[in-house]
Design an enzyme around this catalytic site. Sequence first.
Site, PDB file in Angstrom:
ATOM      1  N   ASP A  96       0.846  -0.973   0.402  1.00 23.91           N
ATOM      2  CA  ASP A  96      -0.121  -0.067  -0.281  1.00 23.91           C
ATOM      3  C   ASP A  96       0.483   1.096   0.045  1.00 23.91           C
ATOM      4  O   ASP A  96       0.287   2.095   0.703  1.00 23.91           O
ATOM      5  CB  ASP A  96      -0.878  -0.088   0.879  1.00 23.91           C
ATOM      6  CG  ASP A  96      -1.597  -1.416   1.124  1.00 23.91           C
ATOM      7  OD1 ASP A  96      -2.491  -1.927   0.245  1.00 23.91           O
ATOM      8  OD2 ASP A  96      -2.038  -1.541   2.591  1.00 23.91           O
ATOM      9  N   GLU A  97       2.013   1.038  -0.598  1.00 20.21           N
ATOM     10  CA  GLU A  97       2.835   2.616   0.116  1.00 20.21           C
ATOM     11  C   GLU A  97       2.760   3.584  -1.785  1.00 20.21           C
ATOM     12  O   GLU A  97       2.933   4.081  -2.338  1.00 20.21           O
ATOM     13  CB  GLU A  97       4.480   1.902  -0.920  1.00 20.21           C
ATOM     14  CG  GLU A  97       4.558   0.963   0.584  1.00 20.21           C
ATOM     15  CD  GLU A  97       4.959  -0.119  -0.013  1.00 20.21           C
ATOM     16  OE1 GLU A  97       3.895  -1.018  -1.103  1.00 20.21           O
ATOM     17  OE2 GLU A  97       5.446  -1.510   0.375  1.00 20.21           O
ATOM     18  N   GLY A 100       0.421   1.062  -7.509  1.00 16.88           N
ATOM     19  CA  GLY A 100       0.198   1.269  -8.660  1.00 16.88           C
ATOM     20  C   GLY A 100       0.026   2.395  -9.346  1.00 16.88           C
ATOM     21  O   GLY A 100      -0.196   2.795 -10.621  1.00 16.88           O
ATOM     22  N   ASN A 132      -5.426 -10.566  -3.923  1.00 14.26           N
ATOM     23  CA  ASN A 132      -5.578 -10.522  -1.880  1.00 14.26           C
ATOM     24  C   ASN A 132      -5.734  -8.900  -1.892  1.00 14.26           C
ATOM     25  O   ASN A 132      -5.621  -9.168  -1.158  1.00 14.26           O
ATOM     26  CB  ASN A 132      -4.348 -12.079  -1.696  1.00 14.26           C
ATOM     27  CG  ASN A 132      -3.342 -11.590  -2.002  1.00 14.26           C
ATOM     28  OD1 ASN A 132      -3.065 -11.269  -3.349  1.00 14.26           O
ATOM     29  ND2 ASN A 132      -2.681 -11.798  -1.161  1.00 14.26           N
ATOM     30  N   HIS A 154      -4.209  -2.111  -6.252  1.00 12.67           N
ATOM     31  CA  HIS A 154      -3.952  -0.918  -6.097  1.00 12.67           C
ATOM     32  C   HIS A 154      -5.090  -0.044  -6.362  1.00 12.67           C
ATOM     33  O   HIS A 154      -5.353  -0.440  -7.330  1.00 12.67           O
ATOM     34  CB  HIS A 154      -2.519  -1.268  -7.146  1.00 12.67           C
ATOM     35  CG  HIS A 154      -1.447  -2.024  -7.504  1.00 12.67           C
ATOM     36  ND1 HIS A 154      -0.740  -1.961  -6.502  1.00 12.67           N
ATOM     37  CD2 HIS A 154      -1.532  -3.344  -7.951  1.00 12.67           C
ATOM     38  CE1 HIS A 154       0.738  -2.550  -6.938  1.00 12.67           C
ATOM     39  NE2 HIS A 154       0.005  -3.635  -7.777  1.00 12.67           N
TER      40      HIS A 154
HETATM   41  P1  GDP Z   1      -0.095   0.156  -3.802  1.00 12.91           P
HETATM   42  O1  GDP Z   1      -0.832  -1.366  -3.632  1.00 12.91           O
HETATM   43  O2  GDP Z   1       1.207   0.231  -3.335  1.00 12.91           O
HETATM   44  O3  GDP Z   1      -0.105   0.674  -5.318  1.00 12.91           O
HETATM   45  O4  GDP Z   1      -0.929   1.036  -2.848  1.00 12.91           O
HETATM   46  P2  GDP Z   1      -2.334   1.600  -2.691  1.00 12.91           P
HETATM   47  O5  GDP Z   1      -3.194   1.606  -3.808  1.00 12.91           O
HETATM   48  O6  GDP Z   1      -3.039   0.503  -2.002  1.00 12.91           O
HETATM   49  O7  GDP Z   1      -2.352   2.585  -1.563  1.00 12.91           O
HETATM   50  C1  GDP Z   1      -2.093   3.745  -2.061  1.00 12.91           C
HETATM   51  C2  GDP Z   1      -3.200   5.064  -1.764  1.00 12.91           C
HETATM   52  O8  GDP Z   1      -2.645   6.041  -1.754  1.00 12.91           O
HETATM   53  C3  GDP Z   1      -4.091   5.149  -3.353  1.00 12.91           C
HETATM   54  O9  GDP Z   1      -5.240   5.164  -1.718  1.00 12.91           O
HETATM   55  C4  GDP Z   1      -3.563   5.932  -3.341  1.00 12.91           C
HETATM   56  O10 GDP Z   1      -4.731   6.929  -4.638  1.00 12.91           O
HETATM   57  C5  GDP Z   1      -3.102   7.209  -3.056  1.00 12.91           C
HETATM   58  N1  GDP Z   1      -1.565   7.761  -2.669  1.00 12.91           N
HETATM   59  C6  GDP Z   1      -0.651   7.202  -4.166  1.00 12.91           C
HETATM   60  N2  GDP Z   1      -0.305   7.987  -3.838  1.00 12.91           N
HETATM   61  C7  GDP Z   1      -0.648   9.316  -3.470  1.00 12.91           C
HETATM   62  C8  GDP Z   1      -0.032  10.045  -3.113  1.00 12.91           C
HETATM   63  O11 GDP Z   1       1.082  10.964  -3.262  1.00 12.91           O
HETATM   64  N3  GDP Z   1      -0.944  11.382  -2.233  1.00 12.91           N
HETATM   65  C9  GDP Z   1      -1.542  10.632  -1.836  1.00 12.91           C
HETATM   66  N4  GDP Z   1      -2.659  11.974  -1.121  1.00 12.91           N
HETATM   67  N5  GDP Z   1      -1.972   9.944  -2.207  1.00 12.91           N
HETATM   68  C10 GDP Z   1      -1.150   8.942  -3.196  1.00 12.91           C
END
Ligand code: GDP
Length: 424
Positions: free
Chosen positions: A12-13, A16, A37, A40
């Site tokens: 969740d970093e 995506g 599971n 993104h």
């Molecule tokens: P992933 O599994 O690593 O792709 O991460 P997730 O999608 O689960 O979580 C990342 C969340 O942060 C998502 O809701 C994105 O839209 C959001 N996001 C990503 N980059 C940024 C950012 O720079 N700022 C903000 N506010 N949200 C972000």
Amino acid sequence: MVKAVVGANWGDEGKGKITDMLAREADIIVRFQGGANAGHTIVNDYGKFALHTLPSGCFYDHTTSIIGNGVALNIPILFQEIQDIVDRGVPMPKILVSDRAQMVMPYHILFDQYEEERLGGKSFGSTKSGIAPFYSDKYAKIGFQVSELFDEDLLKEKVERICETKNVLLEHLYHKPLLDPQELLETLHRYREMVEPYVCDVSSYLWNAIRDGKDILLEGQLGTLKDPDHGIYPMVTSSSTLAAYGAIGAGIPPYEIQKVITVCKAYSSAVGAGAFVSEIFGDEADELRKRGGDGGEYGATTGRPRRMGWFDCVASKYGCRLQGATDVAFTVLDVLGYLDEIPVCVGYEIDGEVTTEFPVTSKLEKAKPVYRILPGWKEDIRGIRSYEDLPENCRHYVEFVEEQIGFPITMVSNGPGRNDIIYR
Ligand code: GDP
């Protein structure tokens, strides 16, 4: 050139978003591990999407999206996901599925649920997507490869054989309804029909693409700390989350991975159980969770509230090292703009000694965070496009973290959208 986009932490970093952004310049995006599971979340011109199986580059016309052999392929979920994005106006993505990918079977999902039920309070906090039973079967050599769908005799024989062993467990360990081999065979026939147009010898395809100078992105799921070898075992996932595994899970030579873009979030969050040294609780955590990500820190797949914490330099330094980070993408920095002061975990105190090396799980359980308090910037930094225009305290935060982790932060993400990025 091949680049990997992977996570340094618990997942969740924001991988995506970074993949979607980098995919603009890419030809091919490959998922190389994990299953449906985790998710993104991507915000782009078509809207907001939660993808679980499709690679995050599937929103462009010019890209090919590949499900690599390392993935736990849930065929109905993949096709549902394709349908969902097409229904929302995204052009039908070009998809290829490795003939060597293995399939999540309906019983993997059942076994995942039954096992969590059986373990009760001692459960792993599984998302119950069948991932652990799937990978167990793969390595026990009783998994189903996509290629096997096209050999009817083999398929029939294998379905019979596997139902026999699974039914022993269902009857005697879980006391649940038994599997019907005929029904399972019919399910697999349906999977065959769905997947047939997309099946491909992916390693050969990628070999040729590399020769032709194509740009390829390998998209990882979760992060270093969920790796079965290098993570917080046993509270890990069941396939390797490391860039190195990208070579295996896509079927390309390891030396072709020239860039490892390691995504680190500006604070911490985790889902599931397991040690989380810089975790915070109560109002402090609720506030960060509510403001975090894009619309709050809740699981993209499960909707579960994520556990929250301050940025952890010890875990992130380790996370970047194991990934072999060439570049760090530091994400969600905009969210911290409300804080007067921002604690950053710079060490772990274990049995009275402070260390900056990430320990094995038994020691991690005893670790207490050592914090450095940095001043906040109390400003909305969304929309800023140049590093120099960030408030001084914000730059200081980035530079402090960079120094602590020892890997270059070359991208700072200050919003969920494709263009919310600052290159350094
Ligand atoms: P992933 O599994 O690593 O792709 O991460 P997730 O999608 O689960 O979580 C990342 C969340 O942060 C998502 O809701 C994105 O839209 C959001 N996001 C990503 N980059 C940024 C950012 O720079 N700022 C903000 N506010 N949200 C972000």
